[in-house]
Scaffold this motif. Sequence first.
Motif, short mmCIF file in Angstrom:
data_model
loop_
_atom_site.label_atom_id
_atom_site.label_comp_id
_atom_site.label_asym_id
_atom_site.label_seq_id
_atom_site.Cartn_x
_atom_site.Cartn_y
_atom_site.Cartn_z
N SER A 12 -0.56 56.91 8.68
CA SER A 12 -0.26 55.67 9.40
C SER A 12 -1.45 54.73 9.46
N GLY A 13 -2.66 55.28 9.33
CA GLY A 13 -3.86 54.47 9.46
C GLY A 13 -4.46 54.52 10.86
N LYS A 14 -3.77 55.15 11.80
CA LYS A 14 -4.25 55.19 13.19
C LYS A 14 -5.54 56.01 13.30
N GLU A 15 -5.56 57.17 12.65
CA GLU A 15 -6.77 58.00 12.66
C GLU A 15 -7.93 57.26 12.00
N ILE A 220 -11.01 49.06 4.50
CA ILE A 220 -11.13 47.67 4.03
C ILE A 220 -9.84 46.91 4.28
N SER A 221 -8.70 47.56 4.05
CA SER A 221 -7.41 46.91 4.30
C SER A 221 -7.26 46.51 5.77
N ILE A 222 -7.70 47.38 6.67
CA ILE A 222 -7.63 47.07 8.10
C ILE A 222 -8.56 45.92 8.45
N TYR A 223 -9.75 45.90 7.88
CA TYR A 223 -10.69 44.80 8.14
C TYR A 223 -10.15 43.46 7.64
N LEU A 224 -9.40 43.49 6.54
CA LEU A 224 -8.82 42.27 5.99
C LEU A 224 -7.58 41.83 6.76
N ASN A 225 -7.03 42.74 7.57
CA ASN A 225 -5.88 42.43 8.43
C ASN A 225 -6.19 42.93 9.84
N MET A 233 0.79 51.96 13.80
CA MET A 233 0.97 52.25 12.37
C MET A 233 0.33 51.13 11.54
N PRO A 234 -1.00 51.03 11.49
CA PRO A 234 -1.67 49.93 10.78
C PRO A 234 -1.25 49.79 9.32
N LEU A 251 6.94 53.04 4.70
CA LEU A 251 7.47 53.78 5.85
C LEU A 251 8.00 55.14 5.42
N VAL A 252 8.74 55.16 4.33
CA VAL A 252 9.33 56.42 3.85
C VAL A 252 8.24 57.41 3.43
N VAL A 253 7.23 56.92 2.69
CA VAL A 253 6.17 57.81 2.21
C VAL A 253 5.31 58.31 3.38
N VAL A 254 5.03 57.43 4.35
CA VAL A 254 4.28 57.86 5.53
C VAL A 254 5.06 58.93 6.28
#
Length: 346
Positions: A12-15, A220-225, A233-234, A251-254
């Motif tokens: 999800s990107g949360k960790e 990097i993706s989070i920093y750009l957004n 779920m970033p 969503l499905v793959v996560v």
Amino acid sequence: MFGSIVGAGFASGKEVWFYFAQFGWVCFPLIALAGVLLFLLGFVFLEFGKKFGIESVQQMNSKLFGKFGFIGEIIFVFSNFILLSAMLAGAESLFDIVLSQDLYRFASVITAVIAVVISWLGFEKMVKVNLAVVPAMVLIIAVAFVYCVADSGGFIVPMANGTERIFSAVFFSILYVCSNLFFAGFIFARLGVQHSKGVNLGGSAIAAGFMILCLVGMVISIYLNPYSSMSDMPLVYIASNASYVFGIFTLVVVWIGITTTAVSLVYTIAIWLEKYISNFKLCSILVAIICLIISGLGFGAIVSYCYPVLGVIGVLFILRLLWVTLKNKEKPPKITLKMLKNYKKS
């Protein structure tokens, strides 16, 4: 190995935000440190399993803690209960993005049922399911990264001012690796039994490499957004902004990533409980029910408050494992026909 740590938090990107991205530029060298630790400690777990022929949680804890093995078992199983609860809560948070009228609450139940059924298929089938998520997860992170770079309005990196802040970042990166290895340690030990030292070494290196690439891409993706960091779920938030179709695919793959980790945890806990109830299927069902109840705490709360505590426990657990591994000079047990039959049956 990599598939076993791709759970709700990672996928999800949360960790990634909690353990790395929130600390700013200093997180990049610490991601490299985390990769080195995963390589070294992952290899130690694999070789530990090979050296002692690990087949059960009880056997593993007995080797580590001797007559106090039951204490290690209680802590180990309790921690895995918490992590499995986080996986189920993460499934709810994930589907809350696309489902309304509380229908998302069924996501945790469906995830639990699938995890239980797959765990019944045996250890080898479970490993294959874990492997299936890796290429899809890497593809999603790569596409999200390319989208973020192409559509970026600016690169916002939090500052890591002060020695105390940097020390916290180092501490969190160590906690991240140790907590993941602690949770998946029994699975790694089981994997190590059937492979040579060279294969174990190569597997550890590949897992570490994938983790470093994925963590860097996600940070990097989070920093750009920057607004994505406020979401549970970033990565799904970023993908949904890119396009509806990509958002659904992500969503499905996560969710598959969440489910694969849930399978590993259900299997691990049920194998432990089977020694006392003698019915693996019943054990796995009981495990799922208990964790569905605990998941009511919510995904964000479990990650923010429970994960760091379990990470500290993981550090102590791994230090003990290192001590036992280095101290014991026994040769690995010879693989007998009976051991191979038991391995295939499991």
